[in-house]
Design an enzyme around this catalytic site. Structure first.
Site, PDB file in Angstrom:
ATOM      1  N   CYS A 164     -83.133  -6.969  70.320  1.00 30.00           N
ATOM      2  CA  CYS A 164     -81.615  -7.063  70.357  1.00 30.00           C
ATOM      3  C   CYS A 164     -80.742  -5.606  70.326  1.00 30.00           C
ATOM      4  CB  CYS A 164     -81.058  -8.226  69.331  1.00 30.00           C
ATOM      5  SG  CYS A 164     -81.227  -9.751  69.912  1.00 30.00           S
ATOM      6  N   PHE A 165     -81.436  -4.686  69.883  1.00 30.32           N
ATOM      7  CA  PHE A 165     -80.919  -3.299  69.599  1.00 30.32           C
ATOM      8  C   PHE A 165     -80.651  -2.447  70.915  1.00 30.32           C
ATOM      9  CE2 PHE A 165     -85.216  -2.372  68.107  1.00 30.32           C
ATOM     10  CZ  PHE A 165     -85.552  -1.314  68.854  1.00 30.32           C
TER      11      PHE A 165
END
EC number: 2.3.1.74
Length: 388
Positions: A164-165
């Site tokens: 998700c980053f």
């Protein structure tokens, strides 16, 4: 004889990297969050787990998500019962889907971005492709190059399994490529399909159930380059970037690719870890600019879930409207992993123009984009908006 210094100077761009176009795409299958628990427990043959279903309903109610888009529909799931089980060997079935569908969805988003950019695709010099959905050789970067008809000499970067980053990571990499290669035009694509993580429920692995309530499918593409030509329309400048691993956060978010697909493991304290460390990241980014009022900048944050957004908002004393674009994307699409922040960037510039706010960043000059993900890793990108 030309010196190395002269060669290096000639190779470098003059100005900062700039986002010049954004495109997004989702699969056609739209899932209503309010009816999803009934569908999910029926399709996974788990309707006998009545207490767990009630728990899942509460998760979905609290998720702040109205709808999501998913490649996996009822027909596909009925043909692939191993994907519906909690822990059945199913990696082959999942891989067969995503190695085809991830590049195709990426192509949809990229085609929109290229159309908005308005330049011939032969001018694309670099391609960054990012996905947490499936692994193959040659990769999704190669498949997309073929699907779009890009030049065979395009310089490709394939990022797998970042999580998700990575929406922040791709912008950081695109900035470095654009600023160090004069005339470079970088096509960035994040494409995510939850077919790798979908599985049936169990009361022994509730963090897996959290993922089933949050994750959705989507692809986003941006074109990044320095020194825009008069025909190109800048949207945001990428001014500064950073990546850091948060202290005492090991094991907070893990993903493991196994015979059963990609399994996710979340510690409950993820929102606490992020909110506790967010101010330090902001100070590092904005102190050099003389900015300490975080309500004076626009914000794009990966919407991992509502608890993260609520705790960050409270910790920094942010006005509710600061997270409006972020919450809107969470509500309309769910958590699309790396693609989310690029969807939010798109939403922000569109609403800013619609509402006549003066800049692409809600009328403000400076902003920040945050990515949060496995590690626990935080990506920070300082943005400068463009007057509209």
């Amino acid at each position: 004889m030309v010196s190395v210094e002269e060669i290096r100077k000639a190779q470098r761009a003059e100005g900062p990297a700039t986002v010049m176009a954004i495109g997004t795409a989702t699969p056609p299958n739209c899932v209503d969050q309010s009816t999803y628990p009934d569908y999910y427990f029926r399709i996974t043959n788990s309707e006998h787990m009545t207490e767990l279903k009630e728990k899942f309903k509460r998760m979905c109610d609290k998720s702040m998500i109205k709808k999501r888009y998913m490649y996996l529909n009822e027909e596909i799931l009925k043909e692939n019962p191993s994907v519906c089980a909690y822990m059945a060997p199913s990696l082959d079935a999942r891989q067969d889907m995503v190695v085809m569908e991830v590049p195709k969805l990426g192509k949809e988003a990229a085609t929109k971005a290229i159309k908005e950019w308005g330049q011939p695709k032969s001018k694309i010099t670099h391609l960054i492709f990012c996905t947490t959905s499936g692994v193959d050789m040659p990769g999704a970067d190669y498949q997309l190059t073929k699907l779009l008809g890009l030049r065979p000499s395009v310089k490709r970067y394939m990022m797998y399994q970042q999580g998700c980053f990575a929406g922040g990571t791709v912008l950081r990499l695109a900035k470095d490529l654009a600023e160090n290669n004069k005339g470079a035009r970088v096509l960035v694509v994040c494409s995510e399909i939850t077919a790798v993580t979908f599985r049936g429920p169990t009361d022994t692995h509730l963090d897996s159930l959290v993922g089933q309530a949050l994750f959705g499918d989507g692809a986003a593409a941006v074109i990044v380059g320095s020194d825009p030509l008069p025909v190109e329309k800048p949207l945001f400048q990428l001014v500064w970037t950073a990546q850091t691993i948060l202290p005492d956060s090991e094991g907070a978010i893990d993903g493991h690719l196994r015979e059963v697909g990609l399994t996710f493991h979340l510690l409950k304290d993820v929102p606490g870890l992020i909110s506790k460390n967010i101010e330090k990241a902001l100070v590092e980014a904005f102190q050099p600019l003389g900015i300490s009022d975080y309500n004076s900048i626009f914000r794009i944050a990966h919407p991992g879930g509502p608890a993260i957004l609520d705790q960050v908002e409270a910790k920094l004393g942010l006005k509710p409207e600061k997270m409006e674009a972020t919450r809107h994307v969470l509500s309309e699409y769910g958590n699309m992993s790396s693609a989310c922040v690029l969807f939010i960037l798109d939403q922000m510039r569109k609403k800013s123009i619609e509402n006549g706010l003066g800049t692409t960043g809600e009328g403000l000059d400076w902003g920040v984009l945050f990515g949060f993900g496995p590690g626990l890793t935080v990506e920070t990108v300082v943005l400068r908006s463009v007057t509209v």
